[in-house]
Design an enzyme around this catalytic site. Sequence first.
Site, mmCIF file in Angstrom:
data_model
loop_
_atom_site.group_PDB
_atom_site.id
_atom_site.type_symbol
_atom_site.label_atom_id
_atom_site.label_comp_id
_atom_site.label_asym_id
_atom_site.label_seq_id
_atom_site.Cartn_x
_atom_site.Cartn_y
_atom_site.Cartn_z
ATOM 1 C CG HIS A 103 -1.477 0.986 -2.070
ATOM 2 N ND1 HIS A 103 -1.006 0.843 -3.343
ATOM 3 C CD2 HIS A 103 -2.815 1.151 -2.173
ATOM 4 C CE1 HIS A 103 -2.022 0.912 -4.184
ATOM 5 N NE2 HIS A 103 -3.125 1.106 -3.498
ATOM 6 C CB SER A 104 2.750 -0.070 2.542
ATOM 7 O OG SER A 104 3.702 -0.210 3.563
#
Lengths: 253, 210
Positions: free
Chosen positions: A10-11
Amino acid sequence: MSVGLVIVSHSVKLAAGVVELAAQMAPAVKIVAAGGTTDGAGETVLGTSLEKIMDALNAAESGEGVLVLTDLGSAVMTAESALEIIGSPATTLLADAPLVEGAVAAAVAAQSGGNLDTVRRAAEEAWQPSLSPDPDPDLEAEADPAAPAVSGVLPKNSSPAGTSGLDADEVTAELELINPMGLHARPAATLAGALGAMDVEIDINGVDGQSVMMLMTLGAGYGATLRVRATGTDAQQAVKLVRSEVESGFGEL
Amino acid sequence: MRTTLDTEWAIAWLQAAADAVAEHRVELSELDRAIGDGDHGENLDRGFSAIAAKLREEAPATPGAAFKLAAMTLMSKVGGAAGPLYGTAFLRAATAVGEATELDPVLLAGALTAARDGVVLRGKAEPGDKTMVDAWTPAVDAAKSAVAAGADVTSVLAAAAAAAEAGATATDPLTARKGRASYLGERSAGHRDPGAASSALILRAAADTA
């Protein structure tokens, strides 16, 4: 050329960090980050993006296949969707593995020439070490210097007396760690990587010497003893390599 | 009595869904803030706005092509779990309708079923887990019953939308067993599942444009 890795998170920072960590142990492996997504204004935000994953799959492929590792939730689902869209080829696999440990283990396996299945197994076995290795019977047998190489075998095999489990071709060694950091991540990766490329069954203090994760779980620090037992075609060479690495303090002295 | 739905409907549905998601963006995120990470409305709005923008530039030739465009856009733009979930739903629906230019009630119910199956496969959730499956499954059941009873396409979608809305409402007392909300355990009870709520909005848009 080796199996390539795609790190989906996600990051952006997390994906890049995992790539950095894994690449340190596997400089020859293509490890590509697919972190984050972009919002309507083109700003990078938390999330996962099909486009980024597809691009990363292309970038990581060098003919030997690609293993995809993900963090949680939608990263898994977006990666699965990407594989579905490209027709789920046998050359692209998704690992059911912890992101950090799995990526490191996979990178080391790829670096040592493992094929896609081997690399995936290395990543997925990274779940196991949390169970900690078998209790080492050698610890109790410490006071028995007469049979150091065999003492770890007898209790496990519960074989009748006389069949010591000492394979005629078994090569053993007892080596003391002399570098202050002991068998930490980098030397564990060095050992597992080099041993992984050999035709050998090698056991170090009760764990598989070809598994970087298992070696790290030993928590073997300065002054600890490594009991090495190897069989197979490359057993001599394997033990020699471990000896030379340990005795040179893994190049850290 | 409308016997089939065409590409024009598929495009109108996606645009109406984009409008509905935009209108309820804050509400969806508030639902998500209660039991998740609070971004469902923004994420979905980003995805559906991108679909609407693409549809203004290109006109898909078939309903299947429109669904495929929606699938790829949602998977690339949404970011959260809703991206691959709705993306897979539209992708499976696209496969189910193939090259057809007109969707009759049977094909329509087949597309809804394929979409629901895609959501289940991708999210590995079952009915009662407090997820979008709790809106999709009653919707599919209602659509199939309507088809069996000889309903036209408009009535099939109306039945599906009403069942999805009831299903979403019924998630209120449930304890989440999948997704980010499952980390909250019993504290997730008493809140509507945002994915079920957005599913109801999207299926309502399908019915309203039919």
